[in-house]
Design an enzyme around this catalytic site. Structure first.
Site, PDB file in Angstrom:
ATOM      1  N   HIS A  38       0.856  -1.185   0.000  1.00  0.00           N
ATOM      2  CA  HIS A  38       0.000   0.000   0.000  1.00  0.00           C
ATOM      3  C   HIS A  38       0.888   1.230   0.000  1.00  0.00           C
ATOM      4  O   HIS A  38       1.802   1.351   0.815  1.00  0.00           O
ATOM      5  CB  HIS A  38      -0.900  -0.001   1.231  1.00  0.00           C
ATOM      6  CG  HIS A  38      -1.782   1.208   1.330  1.00  0.00           C
ATOM      7  ND1 HIS A  38      -2.772   1.479   0.416  1.00  0.00           N
ATOM      8  CD2 HIS A  38      -1.803   2.226   2.232  1.00  0.00           C
ATOM      9  CE1 HIS A  38      -3.377   2.604   0.758  1.00  0.00           C
ATOM     10  NE2 HIS A  38      -2.815   3.079   1.855  1.00  0.00           N
ATOM     11  N   ASP A  73      -2.079   4.155  -4.409  1.00  0.00           N
ATOM     12  CA  ASP A  73      -2.829   3.254  -3.533  1.00  0.00           C
ATOM     13  C   ASP A  73      -2.222   1.860  -3.445  1.00  0.00           C
ATOM     14  O   ASP A  73      -1.943   1.363  -2.364  1.00  0.00           O
ATOM     15  CB  ASP A  73      -4.299   3.164  -3.950  1.00  0.00           C
ATOM     16  CG  ASP A  73      -5.131   2.451  -2.891  1.00  0.00           C
ATOM     17  OD1 ASP A  73      -4.997   2.818  -1.707  1.00  0.00           O
ATOM     18  OD2 ASP A  73      -5.878   1.532  -3.239  1.00  0.00           O
ATOM     19  N   ALA A 114      -0.110   6.190   7.004  1.00  0.00           N
ATOM     20  CA  ALA A 114      -1.479   5.824   7.374  1.00  0.00           C
ATOM     21  C   ALA A 114      -2.475   6.403   6.388  1.00  0.00           C
ATOM     22  O   ALA A 114      -2.218   7.418   5.722  1.00  0.00           O
ATOM     23  CB  ALA A 114      -1.775   6.305   8.790  1.00  0.00           C
ATOM     24  N   SER A 115      -3.618   5.755   6.295  1.00  0.00           N
ATOM     25  CA  SER A 115      -4.676   6.241   5.415  1.00  0.00           C
ATOM     26  C   SER A 115      -5.092   7.655   5.817  1.00  0.00           C
ATOM     27  O   SER A 115      -5.320   7.934   6.989  1.00  0.00           O
ATOM     28  CB  SER A 115      -5.875   5.288   5.481  1.00  0.00           C
ATOM     29  OG  SER A 115      -6.898   5.715   4.629  1.00  0.00           O
ATOM     30  N   GLY A 116      -5.174   8.548   4.831  1.00  0.00           N
ATOM     31  CA  GLY A 116      -5.585   9.923   5.094  1.00  0.00           C
ATOM     32  C   GLY A 116      -4.452  10.856   5.478  1.00  0.00           C
ATOM     33  O   GLY A 116      -4.687  12.038   5.736  1.00  0.00           O
ATOM     34  N   ILE A 117      -3.201  10.368   5.497  1.00  0.00           N
ATOM     35  CA  ILE A 117      -2.069  11.192   5.908  1.00  0.00           C
ATOM     36  C   ILE A 117      -1.694  12.217   4.838  1.00  0.00           C
ATOM     37  O   ILE A 117      -1.051  13.225   5.119  1.00  0.00           O
ATOM     38  CB  ILE A 117      -0.850  10.311   6.269  1.00  0.00           C
ATOM     39  CG1 ILE A 117       0.193  11.097   7.073  1.00  0.00           C
ATOM     40  CG2 ILE A 117      -0.228   9.725   5.021  1.00  0.00           C
ATOM     41  CD1 ILE A 117      -0.230  11.412   8.467  1.00  0.00           C
ATOM     42  N   GLY A 118      -2.083  11.954   3.563  1.00  0.00           N
ATOM     43  CA  GLY A 118      -1.797  12.918   2.501  1.00  0.00           C
ATOM     44  C   GLY A 118      -0.883  12.389   1.402  1.00  0.00           C
ATOM     45  O   GLY A 118      -0.258  13.178   0.687  1.00  0.00           O
ATOM     46  N   LYS A 119      -0.806  11.086   1.238  1.00  0.00           N
ATOM     47  CA  LYS A 119       0.080  10.512   0.223  1.00  0.00           C
ATOM     48  C   LYS A 119      -0.345  10.909  -1.188  1.00  0.00           C
ATOM     49  O   LYS A 119       0.473  11.361  -1.992  1.00  0.00           O
ATOM     50  CB  LYS A 119       0.096   8.977   0.340  1.00  0.00           C
ATOM     51  CG  LYS A 119       0.593   8.450   1.678  1.00  0.00           C
ATOM     52  CD  LYS A 119       0.651   6.939   1.703  1.00  0.00           C
ATOM     53  CE  LYS A 119      -0.707   6.280   1.553  1.00  0.00           C
ATOM     54  NZ  LYS A 119      -1.628   6.575   2.684  1.00  0.00           N
ATOM     55  N   SER A 120      -1.625  10.737  -1.501  1.00  0.00           N
ATOM     56  CA  SER A 120      -2.104  11.031  -2.846  1.00  0.00           C
ATOM     57  C   SER A 120      -2.059  12.523  -3.139  1.00  0.00           C
ATOM     58  O   SER A 120      -1.737  12.941  -4.259  1.00  0.00           O
ATOM     59  CB  SER A 120      -3.532  10.498  -3.028  1.00  0.00           C
ATOM     60  OG  SER A 120      -3.557   9.086  -2.898  1.00  0.00           O
ATOM     61  N   GLU A 126      -6.505   8.887  -6.531  1.00  0.00           N
ATOM     62  CA  GLU A 126      -7.706   9.173  -5.740  1.00  0.00           C
ATOM     63  C   GLU A 126      -7.438  10.308  -4.769  1.00  0.00           C
ATOM     64  O   GLU A 126      -6.516  10.243  -3.947  1.00  0.00           O
ATOM     65  CB  GLU A 126      -8.138   7.932  -4.956  1.00  0.00           C
ATOM     66  CG  GLU A 126      -9.395   8.180  -4.129  1.00  0.00           C
ATOM     67  CD  GLU A 126      -9.638   7.087  -3.099  1.00  0.00           C
ATOM     68  OE1 GLU A 126     -10.532   7.273  -2.254  1.00  0.00           O
ATOM     69  OE2 GLU A 126      -8.920   6.075  -3.118  1.00  0.00           O
ATOM     70  N   ARG A 133      17.578  15.109  12.974  1.00  0.00           N
ATOM     71  CA  ARG A 133      17.810  16.461  12.463  1.00  0.00           C
ATOM     72  C   ARG A 133      19.108  16.570  11.671  1.00  0.00           C
ATOM     73  O   ARG A 133      19.371  17.594  11.053  1.00  0.00           O
ATOM     74  CB  ARG A 133      17.826  17.458  13.631  1.00  0.00           C
ATOM     75  CG  ARG A 133      16.509  17.473  14.400  1.00  0.00           C
ATOM     76  CD  ARG A 133      16.501  18.505  15.492  1.00  0.00           C
ATOM     77  NE  ARG A 133      16.597  19.858  14.968  1.00  0.00           N
ATOM     78  CZ  ARG A 133      16.530  20.955  15.734  1.00  0.00           C
ATOM     79  NH1 ARG A 133      16.392  20.834  17.052  1.00  0.00           N
ATOM     80  NH2 ARG A 133      16.628  22.151  15.199  1.00  0.00           N
TER      81      ARG A 133
END
EC number: 2.7.11.-
Length: 314
Positions: A141, A180, A157-163, A205, A246
């Site tokens: 994924h 995806d 994680a789903s919704g983290i902003g990958k797409s 998506e 850092r």
């Protein structure tokens, strides 16, 4: 992960080989990408004969075979063709097939194939086809993008902003490979190539907008069908209690299909431009590949300065 196989009929079609004995069993399985030139088996040494490999008979093997007395020739060919594990025999350079060889392979239902190509070129073409189709695979994924020539797999994680990050990178002139779901193949030792499942090809998506066709929106230059993966970037929600790296001195590695990938964890919070950070990560990876490491250079300068100060005080 199940072991992959191809069948002799697929090899015939893809490499454009002639099937000499048309009644042969072309459903025989090929499970290894290595090939074999059976010089020793034809000389009578069968102890370590790799029966599971595609057998290629070049001009050298054929001349040796024809030099043998007929009875001995049949005996050696019977030993070569006896195993049901042998997927096929391939004769190069369009050579004439000896009658005894045709009779024996017909008896064993062993596919006898022929090509006009020189032996070395034929072996290379067969090996490339088998390497591609028998390479270990896994499905992960994430999002795969090509940034400044570096294949970067973005996970989180789903919704983290990958797409959304991938969309911003495409707008900035980089290319999308997969969104995806990413199919990863190990085509050689330490070389991973990622592609997209056919159903998701060129699709991205975005929550709130739905599914977008990147090639239709941004043109053919905005997409790629496959890309070598050189780096993994993990996106995670910012945690104040976590001490994030850092300096970048300690490179984290993640293993996929037995291959170690450089892994960078990027904390996400409002105001951080992830696309720019990933661009810089790609450029920094290119510099490291060329032998320059900014973090290591800074560390060496600091150690030298501290050493000089200690000498002066001493």
């Amino acid at each position: 992960m199940a072991n992959k196989v191809v069948h002799t009929r697929e090899l015939i079609q893809e490499v454009n080989l002639e099937l000499v004995n048309t009644d042969a069993d072309t459903n025989r399985v090929i499970a290894v990408s290595d090939i074999n030139r059976p010089g020793l088996p034809l000389a009578g040494f069968l102890k370590y004969h790799a029966v599971e490999r595609v057998q290629i008979i070049g001009k050298t093997e054929m001349e040796f075979l024809l030099s043998l007395p007929e009875d001995l020739r049949k005996k050696r060919l019977m030993g070569l063709c006896a195993s049901e594990q042998t997927p096929c025999l391939v004769v190069s350079r369009g050579q004439q097939i000896p009658e005894c060889l045709f009779e024996i392979v017909s008896l064993q239902k062993l596919p006898l194939l022929r090509s006009e190509l020189a032996t070395t070129k034929l072996a290379g073409r067969i090996t490339r086809f088998l390497d591609q189709n028998l390479a270990p695979e896994t499905l992960v994924h994430g999002v795969l993008v090509d940034v400044y020539g570096i294949g970067i797999l973005i996970q989180g994680a789903s919704g983290i902003g990958k797409s959304e990050t991938a969309l911003e990178l495409v707008k900035r002139g980089h290319r999308l490979v997969a969104d995806d779901a990413v199919e990863i193949s190990q085509i050689e030792d330490n070389i991973l190539v990622g592609t997209t499942p056919p159903l998701l090809k060129y699709l991205l998506e975005i929550r709130g907008l739905g599914v977008l066709n990147v090639m239709t929106l941004f043109g053919a230059g905005a997409v790629r069908t496959h890309k070598k993966i050189e780096m993994l970037i993990k996106l995670e929600a910012w945690k104040d209690e976590v001490a994030y790296d850092r300096l970048g001195l300690d490179e984290e590695k993640v293993r996929i299909l037995g291959t170690d990938l450089t892994c960078v964890t990027i904390p996400v919070r409002p105001g951080r431009n992830l696309a720019v950070i990933i661009e810089v990560a790609a450029m920094n990876q290119r510099l490291k590949r060329m032998g320059y490491n900014a973090a290591r250079e800074l560390s060496e300068k600091l150690l030298k300065t501290l050493g000089d100060d200690a000498e002066m005080k001493g």
